[in-house]
Design an enzyme around this catalytic site. Structure first.
Site, PDB file in Angstrom:
ATOM      1  N   SER A 115       0.852  -1.196   0.000  1.00 54.90           N
ATOM      2  CA  SER A 115       0.000   0.000   0.000  1.00 54.90           C
ATOM      3  C   SER A 115       0.877   1.231   0.000  1.00 54.90           C
ATOM      4  O   SER A 115       2.004   1.200   0.506  1.00 54.90           O
ATOM      5  CB  SER A 115      -0.886   0.026   1.253  1.00 54.90           C
ATOM      6  OG  SER A 115      -1.437   1.319   1.444  1.00 54.90           O
ATOM      7  N   TYR A 132      -1.321  -0.666  10.485  1.00 58.55           N
ATOM      8  CA  TYR A 132      -1.543  -0.945   9.060  1.00 58.55           C
ATOM      9  C   TYR A 132      -0.396  -0.401   8.224  1.00 58.55           C
ATOM     10  O   TYR A 132       0.179  -1.117   7.395  1.00 58.55           O
ATOM     11  CB  TYR A 132      -2.863  -0.334   8.592  1.00 58.55           C
ATOM     12  CG  TYR A 132      -3.154  -0.627   7.153  1.00 58.55           C
ATOM     13  CD1 TYR A 132      -3.012   0.355   6.178  1.00 58.55           C
ATOM     14  CD2 TYR A 132      -3.548  -1.896   6.753  1.00 58.55           C
ATOM     15  CE1 TYR A 132      -3.250   0.077   4.837  1.00 58.55           C
ATOM     16  CE2 TYR A 132      -3.795  -2.178   5.422  1.00 58.55           C
ATOM     17  CZ  TYR A 132      -3.640  -1.192   4.475  1.00 58.55           C
ATOM     18  OH  TYR A 132      -3.873  -1.473   3.142  1.00 58.55           O
TER      19      TYR A 132
HETATM   20  N1  LIG Z   1      -8.843  -1.125  -0.520  1.00 56.61           N
HETATM   21  C1  LIG Z   1      -7.818  -0.304  -0.458  1.00 56.61           C
HETATM   22  O1  LIG Z   1      -7.956   0.943  -0.416  1.00 56.61           O
HETATM   23  C2  LIG Z   1      -6.446  -0.853  -0.441  1.00 56.61           C
HETATM   24  C3  LIG Z   1      -6.186  -2.164  -0.084  1.00 56.61           C
HETATM   25  N2  LIG Z   1      -4.900  -2.599  -0.039  1.00 56.61           N
HETATM   26  C4  LIG Z   1      -4.600  -3.985   0.319  1.00 56.61           C
HETATM   27  O2  LIG Z   1      -5.183  -4.845  -0.648  1.00 56.61           O
HETATM   28  C5  LIG Z   1      -5.372  -6.131  -0.086  1.00 56.61           C
HETATM   29  C6  LIG Z   1      -6.763  -6.609  -0.422  1.00 56.61           C
HETATM   30  O3  LIG Z   1      -7.678  -5.753   0.228  1.00 56.61           O
HETATM   31  P1  LIG Z   1      -9.047  -5.333  -0.475  1.00 56.61           P
HETATM   32  O4  LIG Z   1      -9.329  -6.234  -1.606  1.00 56.61           O
HETATM   33  O5  LIG Z   1      -9.018  -3.860  -0.700  1.00 56.61           O
HETATM   34  O6  LIG Z   1     -10.047  -5.559   0.717  1.00 56.61           O
HETATM   35  P2  LIG Z   1     -11.205  -6.651   0.929  1.00 56.61           P
HETATM   36  O7  LIG Z   1     -11.630  -6.449   2.351  1.00 56.61           O
HETATM   37  O8  LIG Z   1     -12.217  -6.568  -0.160  1.00 56.61           O
HETATM   38  O9  LIG Z   1     -10.477  -8.053   0.787  1.00 56.61           O
HETATM   39  C7  LIG Z   1      -9.699  -8.539   1.841  1.00 56.61           C
HETATM   40  C8  LIG Z   1      -9.518 -10.018   1.583  1.00 56.61           C
HETATM   41  O10 LIG Z   1      -8.690 -10.549   2.621  1.00 56.61           O
HETATM   42  C9  LIG Z   1      -9.318 -11.713   3.129  1.00 56.61           C
HETATM   43  N3  LIG Z   1      -8.997 -11.907   4.545  1.00 56.61           N
HETATM   44  C10 LIG Z   1      -9.108 -11.001   5.535  1.00 56.61           C
HETATM   45  N4  LIG Z   1      -8.800 -11.575   6.720  1.00 56.61           N
HETATM   46  C11 LIG Z   1      -8.510 -12.876   6.456  1.00 56.61           C
HETATM   47  C12 LIG Z   1      -8.144 -13.988   7.253  1.00 56.61           C
HETATM   48  N5  LIG Z   1      -8.045 -13.894   8.590  1.00 56.61           N
HETATM   49  N6  LIG Z   1      -7.900 -15.166   6.641  1.00 56.61           N
HETATM   50  C13 LIG Z   1      -8.014 -15.276   5.295  1.00 56.61           C
HETATM   51  N7  LIG Z   1      -8.362 -14.267   4.474  1.00 56.61           N
HETATM   52  C14 LIG Z   1      -8.617 -13.081   5.065  1.00 56.61           C
HETATM   53  C15 LIG Z   1     -10.815 -11.478   2.936  1.00 56.61           C
HETATM   54  O11 LIG Z   1     -11.485 -12.712   2.830  1.00 56.61           O
HETATM   55  P3  LIG Z   1     -12.485 -13.323   3.944  1.00 56.61           P
HETATM   56  O12 LIG Z   1     -13.094 -12.174   4.710  1.00 56.61           O
HETATM   57  O13 LIG Z   1     -13.476 -14.091   3.134  1.00 56.61           O
HETATM   58  O14 LIG Z   1     -11.614 -14.180   4.810  1.00 56.61           O
HETATM   59  C16 LIG Z   1     -10.837 -10.775   1.583  1.00 56.61           C
HETATM   60  O15 LIG Z   1     -10.854 -11.713   0.552  1.00 56.61           O
HETATM   61  C17 LIG Z   1      -5.124  -5.963   1.414  1.00 56.61           C
HETATM   62  O16 LIG Z   1      -3.830  -6.454   1.729  1.00 56.61           O
HETATM   63  C18 LIG Z   1      -5.156  -4.452   1.617  1.00 56.61           C
HETATM   64  O17 LIG Z   1      -4.336  -4.054   2.716  1.00 56.61           O
HETATM   65  C19 LIG Z   1      -3.844  -1.792  -0.368  1.00 56.61           C
HETATM   66  C20 LIG Z   1      -4.072  -0.495  -0.733  1.00 56.61           C
HETATM   67  C21 LIG Z   1      -5.378   0.036  -0.821  1.00 56.61           C
HETATM   68  C1  LIG Z   2      -4.724   2.883   1.054  1.00 59.27           C
HETATM   69  C2  LIG Z   2      -4.776   1.671   1.898  1.00 59.27           C
HETATM   70  O1  LIG Z   2      -3.929   0.827   1.900  1.00 59.27           O
HETATM   71  C3  LIG Z   2      -5.833   1.447   2.830  1.00 59.27           C
HETATM   72  N1  LIG Z   2      -6.975   0.894   2.281  1.00 59.27           N
HETATM   73  C4  LIG Z   2      -6.136   2.650   3.626  1.00 59.27           C
HETATM   74  O2  LIG Z   2      -5.537   3.673   3.404  1.00 59.27           O
HETATM   75  O3  LIG Z   2      -6.963   2.545   4.515  1.00 59.27           O
END
Ligand SMILES: NC(=O)C1=CN([C@@H]2O[C@H](COP(=O)(O)OP(=O)(O)OC[C@H]3O[C@@H](n4cnc5c(N)ncnc54)[C@H](OP(=O)(O)O)[C@@H]3O)[C@@H](O)[C@H]2O)C=CC1
Ligand SMILES: CC(=O)[C@H](N)C(=O)O
Length: 264
Positions: free
Chosen positions: A141, A154
């Site tokens: 991120s 985070y």
């Molecule tokens: N959205 C944003 O603004 C940004 C996101 N990111 C990163 O991108 C990645 C994906 O996030 P994003 O798609 O946005 O968010 P989502 O919440 O849509 O997806 C998160 C995923 O992680 C899985 N997950 C969470 N906890 C667990 C666990 N304990 N065991 C297994 N799987 C888990 C969830 O599946 P389930 O709940 O079914 O277990 C889900 O599939 C993350 O690493 C996030 O930090 C980075 C920058 C920006």
């Molecule tokens: C940008 C990220 O990684 C995140 N979703 C946040 O800022 O909360």
């Protein structure tokens, strides 16, 4: 029926960025192993991807915050599934001021964003290096570069992803194993749950755009990818300054004169 390009294990495949990686890699001919906690979501994904692309999709429900489940996912890399790509997308935010944040959420964040990503990357790297080929995509991120109030754990977890991935790149450079760190800005997903995102809408991109951009970068051989960075020389200048600082920090073992108590 698409011609398989090997098997990719995707964590976080039940929603958001991971779900789009599943779609795009299935479209490219990859067989998939989808990992997340929500079995129903994974089943829906698998059915849709098989129908759309004829892909072989295995679902593997697992809670990566639990040692036993993480161990079961690790074991897949040394099984007969012949995995040659890993996408570590699973992650959570545990956002909020340190004095108020739910410590159980922080514990989960460290276990998923850091420990699970680390363990799966290292197991995959060992298997891929033996075969002299394989790809690891770690989702970081921009907060890796933004130690900000309300995102202490985070931001730290994403700085870990960047440094860990860069160190792996250094170790695996000549091994035939590719490691890409993808550093998104804000992305529309379920990340913020039902809470309003603490960022203006204009900063967001779709998960589809993010993944298409990150895969384009991978195809071009870019291994540290900031999808929203339009002038990549800024990252290069930042990293060059880091290298100069490290050179200063490693001049020798003498403390800086400003710490000499007799000067106090
Ligand atoms: N959205 C944003 O603004 C940004 C996101 N990111 C990163 O991108 C990645 C994906 O996030 P994003 O798609 O946005 O968010 P989502 O919440 O849509 O997806 C998160 C995923 O992680 C899985 N997950 C969470 N906890 C667990 C666990 N304990 N065991 C297994 N799987 C888990 C969830 O599946 P389930 O709940 O079914 O277990 C889900 O599939 C993350 O690493 C996030 O930090 C980075 C920058 C920006
Ligand atoms: C940008 C990220 O990684 C995140 N979703 C946040 O800022 O909360």
């Amino acid at each position: 029926m698409n011609s398989s390009k090997g098997t990719t294990l995707i964590t976080g495949a039940s929603s958001g960025i991971g779900a789009v990686y599943a779609d795009r890699l299935a479209a490219r001919g990859h067989h998939l192993i989808l990992v997340a906690r929500r079995r129903d979501r994974l089943e829906e994904q698998a059915a849709r991807l098989h129908t759309a692309y004829g892909s072989k999709v295995e679902i593997f429900p697992a809670d990566l915050a639990k040692e036993e489940d993480l161990g079961r996912v690790e074991a897949l890399f040394t099984s007969t599934r012949d995995i040659d790509m890993l996408v570590n997308s699973a992650g959570l935010g545990a956002l909020g001021p340190g004095a108020a944040v739910d410590l159980k959420m922080v514990d989960g964040l460290v276990r998923v964003n850091v420990l699970a990503l680390t363990r799966l990357s290292l197991v995959a790297a060992r298997v891929f290096a033996q075969r002299k080929q394989g790809t690891i995509i770690n989702i970081g991120s921009i907060l890796a570069l933004m130690p900000v109030s309300g995102a202490s754990s985070y931001s730290a977890s994403k700085a870990y992803v960047l440094n860990f991935s860069r160190s792996l790149q250094a170790e695996l450079g000549q091994s035939g194993v590719t490691v890409q760190a993808v550093m998104p800005s804000m992305v529309h997903s379920e990340f913020f749950g039902d809470q309003p995102a603490p960022f203006p809408e204009q900063l967001f991109m779709s998960a589809e755009t993010l993944v298409d951009t990150a895969l384009s970068a991978l195809d071009q051989g870019e291994l540290i990818t900031f999808p929203t960075l339009h002038d990549v020389t800024q990252w290069q200048e930042f990293d060059n300054a880091r290298i100069l600082l490290v050179k200063s920090l490693t001049q020798g073992g003498q403390p800086a004169a400003r710490y000499n108590q007799s000067n106090a």
